[in-house]
Write a protein that holds these residues in place. Structure first.
Motif, PDB file in Angstrom:
ATOM      1  N   ILE A  14       2.622 -18.305  33.891  1.00 17.64           N
ATOM      2  CA  ILE A  14       3.938 -18.470  33.270  1.00 17.64           C
ATOM      3  C   ILE A  14       4.863 -18.996  34.362  1.00 17.64           C
ATOM      4  CG2 ILE A  14       5.897 -17.293  32.214  1.00 17.64           C
ATOM      5  CD1 ILE A  14       3.800 -15.181  31.214  1.00 17.64           C
ATOM      6  N   GLY A  15       5.330 -20.224  34.190  1.00 19.08           N
ATOM      7  CA  GLY A  15       6.158 -20.859  35.212  1.00 19.08           C
ATOM      8  C   GLY A  15       7.630 -20.797  34.845  1.00 19.08           C
ATOM      9  N   ARG A  16       8.390 -20.028  35.594  1.00 21.71           N
ATOM     10  CA  ARG A  16       9.837 -19.956  35.361  1.00 21.71           C
ATOM     11  C   ARG A  16      10.515 -21.085  36.135  1.00 21.71           C
ATOM     12  NH1 ARG A  16      10.433 -13.339  35.750  1.00 21.71           N
ATOM     13  NH2 ARG A  16       9.673 -12.913  33.621  1.00 21.71           N
ATOM     14  N   LEU A  17      10.876 -22.115  35.390  1.00 24.74           N
ATOM     15  CA  LEU A  17      11.475 -23.305  35.978  1.00 24.74           C
ATOM     16  C   LEU A  17      12.975 -23.105  36.170  1.00 24.74           C
ATOM     17  CD1 LEU A  17       9.708 -25.884  33.646  1.00 24.74           C
ATOM     18  CD2 LEU A  17       9.127 -25.452  36.038  1.00 24.74           C
ATOM     19  N   LEU A  18      13.483 -23.583  37.298  1.00 25.08           N
ATOM     20  CA  LEU A  18      14.924 -23.611  37.497  1.00 25.08           C
ATOM     21  C   LEU A  18      15.435 -24.991  37.060  1.00 25.08           C
ATOM     22  CD1 LEU A  18      16.652 -21.162  38.756  1.00 25.08           C
ATOM     23  CD2 LEU A  18      14.171 -20.930  38.778  1.00 25.08           C
ATOM     24  N   ASN A  19      16.485 -25.497  37.663  1.00 26.00           N
ATOM     25  CA  ASN A  19      17.126 -26.726  37.172  1.00 26.00           C
ATOM     26  C   ASN A  19      16.464 -27.964  37.771  1.00 26.00           C
ATOM     27  OD1 ASN A  19      19.247 -24.435  37.056  1.00 26.00           O
ATOM     28  ND2 ASN A  19      20.034 -25.997  35.666  1.00 26.00           N
ATOM     29  N   LEU A  20      15.703 -28.661  36.963  1.00 25.38           N
ATOM     30  CA  LEU A  20      14.972 -29.837  37.423  1.00 25.38           C
ATOM     31  C   LEU A  20      15.877 -31.063  37.439  1.00 25.38           C
ATOM     32  CD1 LEU A  20      11.695 -29.364  35.338  1.00 25.38           C
ATOM     33  CD2 LEU A  20      12.362 -28.262  37.486  1.00 25.38           C
ATOM     34  N   TYR A  21      15.630 -31.952  38.402  1.00 27.63           N
ATOM     35  CA  TYR A  21      16.374 -33.212  38.420  1.00 27.63           C
ATOM     36  C   TYR A  21      15.444 -34.338  38.859  1.00 27.63           C
ATOM     37  CZ  TYR A  21      16.676 -33.316  43.564  1.00 27.63           C
ATOM     38  OH  TYR A  21      16.374 -33.382  44.902  1.00 27.63           O
ATOM     39  N   GLY A  22      15.802 -35.555  38.456  1.00 18.83           N
ATOM     40  CA  GLY A  22      15.007 -36.715  38.824  1.00 18.83           C
ATOM     41  C   GLY A  22      15.064 -37.772  37.739  1.00 18.83           C
ATOM     42  N   ALA A  23      14.173 -38.736  37.848  1.00 19.75           N
ATOM     43  CA  ALA A  23      14.141 -39.841  36.893  1.00 19.75           C
ATOM     44  C   ALA A  23      13.625 -39.382  35.535  1.00 19.75           C
ATOM     45  CB  ALA A  23      13.244 -40.956  37.437  1.00 19.75           C
ATOM     46  N   ARG A  24      14.072 -40.070  34.488  1.00 16.20           N
ATOM     47  CA  ARG A  24      13.597 -39.905  33.108  1.00 16.20           C
ATOM     48  C   ARG A  24      14.121 -38.656  32.416  1.00 16.20           C
ATOM     49  NH1 ARG A  24       7.572 -40.195  34.916  1.00 16.20           N
ATOM     50  NH2 ARG A  24       7.704 -41.952  36.340  1.00 16.20           N
ATOM     51  N   GLU A  25      15.253 -38.156  32.833  1.00 14.39           N
ATOM     52  CA  GLU A  25      15.855 -37.002  32.152  1.00 14.39           C
ATOM     53  C   GLU A  25      16.121 -37.351  30.691  1.00 14.39           C
ATOM     54  OE1 GLU A  25      16.512 -34.051  31.153  1.00 14.39           O
ATOM     55  OE2 GLU A  25      17.627 -33.346  32.913  1.00 14.39           O
ATOM     56  N   THR A  26      15.814 -36.412  29.798  1.00 10.61           N
ATOM     57  CA  THR A  26      15.952 -36.677  28.363  1.00 10.61           C
ATOM     58  C   THR A  26      17.083 -35.889  27.709  1.00 10.61           C
ATOM     59  OG1 THR A  26      14.258 -34.991  27.949  1.00 10.61           O
ATOM     60  CG2 THR A  26      13.528 -37.290  28.044  1.00 10.61           C
ATOM     61  N   ASN A  27      17.751 -35.019  28.463  1.00 12.13           N
ATOM     62  CA  ASN A  27      18.857 -34.237  27.918  1.00 12.13           C
ATOM     63  C   ASN A  27      20.123 -34.476  28.732  1.00 12.13           C
ATOM     64  OD1 ASN A  27      17.853 -32.553  25.631  1.00 12.13           O
ATOM     65  ND2 ASN A  27      16.387 -31.876  27.183  1.00 12.13           N
ATOM     66  N   PRO A  28      21.293 -34.349  28.109  1.00  6.53           N
ATOM     67  CA  PRO A  28      22.555 -34.672  28.793  1.00  6.53           C
ATOM     68  C   PRO A  28      23.058 -33.558  29.709  1.00  6.53           C
ATOM     69  CG  PRO A  28      23.001 -34.052  26.524  1.00  6.53           C
ATOM     70  CD  PRO A  28      21.504 -34.068  26.668  1.00  6.53           C
ATOM     71  N   HIS A  29      22.213 -33.169  30.683  1.00 10.10           N
ATOM     72  CA  HIS A  29      22.664 -32.211  31.684  1.00 10.10           C
ATOM     73  C   HIS A  29      23.670 -32.890  32.617  1.00 10.10           C
ATOM     74  CE1 HIS A  29      18.640 -30.251  30.691  1.00 10.10           C
ATOM     75  NE2 HIS A  29      19.555 -29.374  30.337  1.00 10.10           N
ATOM     76  N   ILE A  30      24.227 -32.122  33.553  1.00  8.13           N
ATOM     77  CA  ILE A  30      25.365 -32.646  34.303  1.00  8.13           C
ATOM     78  C   ILE A  30      24.988 -33.805  35.226  1.00  8.13           C
ATOM     79  CG2 ILE A  30      25.170 -30.929  36.153  1.00  8.13           C
ATOM     80  CD1 ILE A  30      28.333 -30.962  36.145  1.00  8.13           C
ATOM     81  N   LEU A  31      23.809 -33.776  35.857  1.00  9.74           N
ATOM     82  CA  LEU A  31      23.457 -34.880  36.758  1.00  9.74           C
ATOM     83  C   LEU A  31      23.297 -36.206  36.015  1.00  9.74           C
ATOM     84  CD1 LEU A  31      21.089 -33.776  39.661  1.00  9.74           C
ATOM     85  CD2 LEU A  31      23.168 -35.143  39.794  1.00  9.74           C
ATOM     86  N   PRO A  32      22.535 -36.265  34.928  1.00  9.33           N
ATOM     87  CA  PRO A  32      22.491 -37.539  34.192  1.00  9.33           C
ATOM     88  C   PRO A  32      23.844 -37.941  33.626  1.00  9.33           C
ATOM     89  CG  PRO A  32      21.238 -35.831  33.048  1.00  9.33           C
ATOM     90  CD  PRO A  32      21.555 -35.297  34.395  1.00  9.33           C
ATOM     91  N   GLU A  33      24.690 -36.960  33.313  1.00  9.95           N
ATOM     92  CA  GLU A  33      26.043 -37.281  32.843  1.00  9.95           C
ATOM     93  C   GLU A  33      26.847 -37.954  33.953  1.00  9.95           C
ATOM     94  OE1 GLU A  33      29.414 -37.593  30.481  1.00  9.95           O
ATOM     95  OE2 GLU A  33      27.374 -37.044  29.880  1.00  9.95           O
ATOM     96  N   ILE A  34      26.764 -37.418  35.163  1.00  7.95           N
ATOM     97  CA  ILE A  34      27.460 -38.014  36.309  1.00  7.95           C
ATOM     98  C   ILE A  34      26.962 -39.433  36.555  1.00  7.95           C
ATOM     99  CG2 ILE A  34      27.716 -37.888  38.827  1.00  7.95           C
ATOM    100  CD1 ILE A  34      27.622 -34.797  38.490  1.00  7.95           C
ATOM    101  N   ILE A  35      25.648 -39.587  36.589  1.00 12.40           N
ATOM    102  CA  ILE A  35      25.067 -40.901  36.867  1.00 12.40           C
ATOM    103  C   ILE A  35      25.433 -41.896  35.771  1.00 12.40           C
ATOM    104  CG2 ILE A  35      22.865 -42.144  37.003  1.00 12.40           C
ATOM    105  CD1 ILE A  35      21.791 -39.668  38.520  1.00 12.40           C
ATOM    106  N   GLY A  36      25.399 -41.445  34.525  1.00 12.51           N
ATOM    107  CA  GLY A  36      25.755 -42.334  33.423  1.00 12.51           C
ATOM    108  C   GLY A  36      27.179 -42.841  33.524  1.00 12.51           C
ATOM    109  N   GLN A  37      28.106 -41.957  33.888  1.00 13.72           N
ATOM    110  CA  GLN A  37      29.499 -42.379  34.027  1.00 13.72           C
ATOM    111  C   GLN A  37      29.675 -43.322  35.215  1.00 13.72           C
ATOM    112  OE1 GLN A  37      32.575 -39.351  33.683  1.00 13.72           O
ATOM    113  NE2 GLN A  37      31.249 -38.068  32.400  1.00 13.72           N
TER     114      GLN A  37
END
Length: 314
Positions: A172-195
């Motif tokens: 059972i892998g408890r993932l924290l906050n992933l970041y990188g290429a190909r994000e599919t949800n509007p989390h804050i990092l892709p939101e920043i990059i998009g703007q």
């Protein structure tokens, strides 16, 4: 010796990196995704590969999922399919429960019934009770949103099954906050990059900047998932997949500014402020390091530099 893996949620953010790495190292990959949240271009590069097969399939359809597992006779499962964007879970909790709990149970049973030896299930740091301290796997679990609650119940189903099947390796892998290429949800990092991609000199309009998060590079998490099975014996393991370091979103924005060589101005957008926000989420990764001998890189500045280059901002 190659392994045959079934990967659910294969066209998603983490799934696309997992199938990329597994196919590159010569393993066989059977990818499953219903494409409601998956992205077609994430799987297109693999469709012609001889060691890749794709099923457009909903994990909640019991007979269809069992048929895939019975026919493919995989030795490994990486179960990533879920609704994990918290606002989506809050908006439609019934759907979150259906996919994250019932769908996971369907996949779990199909894997066990078909003889899969190595099973990896994606959970989340959101199962932990909010705290300013790094969470160990033994820390108190007390999720305060529907996403965390759905994943915690999934964990309990997996542990129950593990007790009944002691000859398997189950993680059972408890993932924290992933970041990188190909994000599919509007989390804050892709939101920043998009703007920033729309206007490099824009004033960013964002929600809360005070939360601290343990940001984990996506490609390294993908690697740790399948490498875990090279190190563990039969049994059930709960592991944090994180870096062990947390930064506030304001610190992240300042770091992006350093990489870009400019000051980034921010103003609060009330529409983006979450009503319920965990102030601090950080993991203790000692257990993962003891098993693997390494953990994902916590050099966030280097990771952000690579991400910004990939997005054409450098």
């Amino acid at each position: 010796m190659s392994t045959k893996w079934i990967v659910t949620g294969a066209a998603g953010f983490l799934g696309s990196h997992v199938i990329e790495q597994l196919t590159e190292k010569g393993d066989e990959v059977v990818a499953i995704d219903n494409m409601e949240w998956g992205v077609q271009k994430h799987i297109d590069p693999f469709l012609d590969k001889p060691n890749f097969k794709f099923y457009k399939q909903d994990i909640c359809e019991i007979e269809a999922i069992q048929k895939i597992f019975n026919e493919e006779k995989a030795t490994g499962l990486i179960h990533l399919a879920a609704i994990h964007f918290i606002p989506d879970c809050i908006k439609d909790p019934s759907k979150a429960v259906k996919f994250n709990i019932f769908g996971s149970q369907v996949v779990l049973k199909a894997a066990l019934d078909s003889g899969v030896k190595n099973l990896w299930f994606a959970s989340t740091g959101d199962v932990y009770k909010p705290s300013e301290e790094p969470h160990k796997e033994e820390s108190t679990v007390e999720p305060f949103n529907i996403y965390g609650k759905s994943k915690l119940l999934m964990e309990e189903l997996v542990r129950f099954a593990a007790n009944e099947n002691p000859d398997r390796r189950i993680v059972i892998g408890r993932l924290l906050n992933l970041y990188g290429a190909r994000e599919t949800n509007p989390h804050i990092l892709p939101e920043i990059i998009g703007q920033l991609k729309k206007d490099i000199n824009t004033t960013l309009r964002l929600g809360n900047l005070y939360p601290k998060r343990d940001l984990v590079p996506i490609h390294e998490v993908a690697k740790t998932i399948y490498e875990t099975f090279d190190k563990v014996e039969d049994g059930c393991y709960t592991l944090n997949y994180a870096t062990g370091v947390a930064q506030s979103m304001q610190e992240v924005i300042d770091m992006i500014g350093e990489v870009l060589g400019k000051k980034i101005n921010v103003e609060t957008d009330p529409a983006k402020v979450r009503k319920s926000e965990r102030p601090h989420l950080q993991a203790d990764v000692s257990k993962l390091k003891n098993i693997l001998g390494w953990t994902p890189n916590h050099d966030l500045k280097s990771g952000l530099t690579e991400l910004l280059k990939g997005e054409g901002l450098l």
